[in-house]
Design an enzyme around this catalytic site. Sequence first.
Site, PDB file in Angstrom:
ATOM      1  N   LYS A 154      28.627  32.303  45.883  1.00 14.96           N
ATOM      2  CA  LYS A 154      26.979  33.977  46.651  1.00 14.96           C
ATOM      3  C   LYS A 154      27.135  33.916  45.113  1.00 14.96           C
ATOM      4  O   LYS A 154      27.998  34.051  44.019  1.00 14.96           O
ATOM      5  CB  LYS A 154      28.155  35.665  47.142  1.00 14.96           C
ATOM      6  N   HIS A 184      33.370  36.233  50.232  1.00 12.64           N
ATOM      7  CA  HIS A 184      35.122  35.901  50.150  1.00 12.64           C
ATOM      8  C   HIS A 184      35.530  37.007  51.106  1.00 12.64           C
ATOM      9  O   HIS A 184      36.938  36.859  51.219  1.00 12.64           O
ATOM     10  CB  HIS A 184      35.419  36.296  48.529  1.00 12.64           C
ATOM     11  N   LYS A 188      39.142  38.017  53.509  1.00  9.48           N
ATOM     12  CA  LYS A 188      40.312  38.953  53.745  1.00  9.48           C
ATOM     13  C   LYS A 188      40.796  39.249  54.788  1.00  9.48           C
ATOM     14  O   LYS A 188      40.330  39.237  55.650  1.00  9.48           O
ATOM     15  CB  LYS A 188      39.598  40.650  53.224  1.00  9.48           C
ATOM     16  N   GLU A 222      34.016  50.892  43.959  1.00 15.00           N
ATOM     17  CA  GLU A 222      35.288  49.757  42.423  1.00 15.00           C
ATOM     18  C   GLU A 222      34.849  51.104  41.660  1.00 15.00           C
ATOM     19  O   GLU A 222      34.534  52.016  41.542  1.00 15.00           O
ATOM     20  CB  GLU A 222      34.492  48.269  42.208  1.00 15.00           C
ATOM     21  N   ASP A 241      24.966  42.615  44.650  1.00 15.52           N
ATOM     22  CA  ASP A 241      25.672  41.503  44.802  1.00 15.52           C
ATOM     23  C   ASP A 241      26.881  41.982  45.714  1.00 15.52           C
ATOM     24  O   ASP A 241      27.446  41.337  45.589  1.00 15.52           O
ATOM     25  CB  ASP A 241      25.830  42.188  43.266  1.00 15.52           C
ATOM     26  N   HIS A 246      28.362  40.874  51.157  1.00 17.38           N
ATOM     27  CA  HIS A 246      29.697  41.245  51.732  1.00 17.38           C
ATOM     28  C   HIS A 246      29.450  42.575  52.607  1.00 17.38           C
ATOM     29  O   HIS A 246      30.348  42.936  53.465  1.00 17.38           O
ATOM     30  CB  HIS A 246      30.913  41.832  50.368  1.00 17.38           C
ATOM     31  N   LYS A 346      29.926  50.703  41.364  1.00 16.76           N
ATOM     32  CA  LYS A 346      30.934  49.979  40.636  1.00 16.76           C
ATOM     33  C   LYS A 346      30.765  51.846  39.455  1.00 16.76           C
ATOM     34  O   LYS A 346      30.434  52.884  39.333  1.00 16.76           O
ATOM     35  CB  LYS A 346      30.127  49.330  39.271  1.00 16.76           C
TER      36      LYS A 346
HETATM   37  C1  BG6 Z   1      31.532  40.339  44.109  1.00 17.52           C
HETATM   38  C2  BG6 Z   1      30.905  40.449  43.607  1.00 17.52           C
HETATM   39  O1  BG6 Z   1      31.718  39.675  44.661  1.00 17.52           O
HETATM   40  O2  BG6 Z   1      32.973  41.109  44.701  1.00 17.52           O
HETATM   41  C3  BG6 Z   1      31.508  42.098  41.775  1.00 17.52           C
HETATM   42  O3  BG6 Z   1      29.884  39.863  42.993  1.00 17.52           O
HETATM   43  C4  BG6 Z   1      32.946  42.736  42.614  1.00 17.52           C
HETATM   44  O4  BG6 Z   1      30.617  42.556  41.536  1.00 17.52           O
HETATM   45  C5  BG6 Z   1      33.392  41.715  43.601  1.00 17.52           C
HETATM   46  O5  BG6 Z   1      33.375  43.377  41.692  1.00 17.52           O
HETATM   47  C6  BG6 Z   1      34.369  42.881  44.458  1.00 17.52           C
HETATM   48  O6  BG6 Z   1      35.537  41.889  45.372  1.00 17.52           O
HETATM   49  P1  BG6 Z   1      37.191  42.595  45.232  1.00 17.52           P
HETATM   50  O7  BG6 Z   1      37.409  41.315  46.265  1.00 17.52           O
HETATM   51  O8  BG6 Z   1      37.667  42.810  44.901  1.00 17.52           O
HETATM   52  O9  BG6 Z   1      36.727  44.093  46.743  1.00 17.52           O
END
Ligand code: BG6
Length: 518
Positions: A154, A184, A188, A222, A241, A246, A346
Amino acid sequence: MAIQKEPTVLVIFGCMGDLTWRKLAPALYNLLLSRLLPDHFSVIGLDMKPASADAFRQRLEDGVKTFCECGDINEDTWRQFSREFVFLSGDFGSADTYKELSRQLDACEKSFARKPQVVYYLATPPDIMETIARGIGGANLCQERERTRIVVEKPFGHDLASAKELNATLTKIFEEVQIYRIDHYLGKETVQNLLAFRFANALFEPIWNRRYIDHVQITVAEKVGVEHRGAYYEHAGALRDMIQNHVMQILTLIAMEPMVSFDADEVRNKKVDVLRAIRPIREDQVADYAVRGQYGPGWIQGQKVPGYRAEPGVSPNSYIETYAALKLFVDNWRWQDVPFYLRTGKRLVERVSEVIIQFKPVPHQAFPRTAVQSWQANRLMIHIQPHEGIILEFQAKQPGIAHHLSPVKMHFSYQETFKIRSPEAYETLLMDVMAGDATLFMRADQVETSWSILAPILNEWASATPVEFPNYSAGTWGPGPAEELIARDGRSWLEPTLEEEQVKNQSSTPVQPTLVQE
Ligand code: BG6
């Protein structure tokens, strides 16, 4: 998951980049330690930047040392494993690069004494992906449908048009079964557990609908800022993003209908049905359904942190959003008029991803008013990270002569229950690609439908008068208008749940006797 032992060559495009360093190298090391990799396994790394094979292996080792949560790395094991890894530097648009790649694949076949399956992993920015796919196709390196797969990271495109174009190019060269569009979050454990929770238990399904559920909140917060990814983020923003992929994926798992089997297409069909049922938002309605924000300077854990516009690679006048909140409806029998509130950002207070299912109150309150001072309707909190688990909140009678009810929590914690390490998302996903299991990957129609839901918001935000940015301070829960978005419906964002330890302490702290009221 079946353990795949087919000889495999993993070809990583963008092998000196951030993703390979942070995610793929540690995942490979953990799979190696868990003895899950095939006996015949090798990596060919490609990058546009010149480097040596030693530098490539060193970069991987550094990634393992920096990001692996496995403690001290066993250097001998790793070096033995990575000793044959190959590095190729070349222009991804040049046929010579693929000729050389072809030679290296032949060499692997010779050394394995068997024809390996080949996984092409595109750990690159999206604008070069089509070029790479054409290069692979042009060199005839993917005709074997059963033996070659391509993993596409992605963001999958930049908007609906570019995603369609990328899909069109990929499907001219590869068959859909060979294409693994990665998100990803789907790797999880807690996200995968959503299916188990909903469909391996008879208890929840009958109440999983508009009759019992008031609304759903999905938060992916985040604490970090954009870190060193300013240049990428300036073309992305929170909606592209995080929400497009996600957060939408989590929503589909919460809202989908039960699947008939665990077949990849069956699961994906059910998920795409949810996306298709999402009520379209017109551009003139965007202000009622979506809020954007950008962080200014602030404090995180006692440390002063800069605002987004002062981050490296970011324009000092940037109007890119680092926060997005949305209200969506899923127009079907199960969910009609149940709002789904989504938010991500963020530089928020905590790193926490969770889903909250807020149930409706009981239809009739039979207890006296004095008994129900701290009344709260049932709530299910699904912690995706970091304290993986599920909490069910319900009313209980406080011990005592008087009738006093208060909300209590039933807590399932992954760590306490299973006491074993959960594989990282990339470990699971790499194993699935090698095993040819696409259940946890996105299909073309899913990606496109998700983009089409967001298209009016993206358009409106690109063309409307920009809002005053920054509009939230780092270290807070986001901009005021996000509170208004939900407050207009008479609801509020629920504070993401307490730290695991606090939850445990809270549930085991004896409740003090209360004074009997007249
Ligand atoms: C990524 C984004 O796909 O996922 C990032 O591009 C983000 O900006 C990240 O920080 C968050 O992933 P995780 O697994 O840490 O929640």
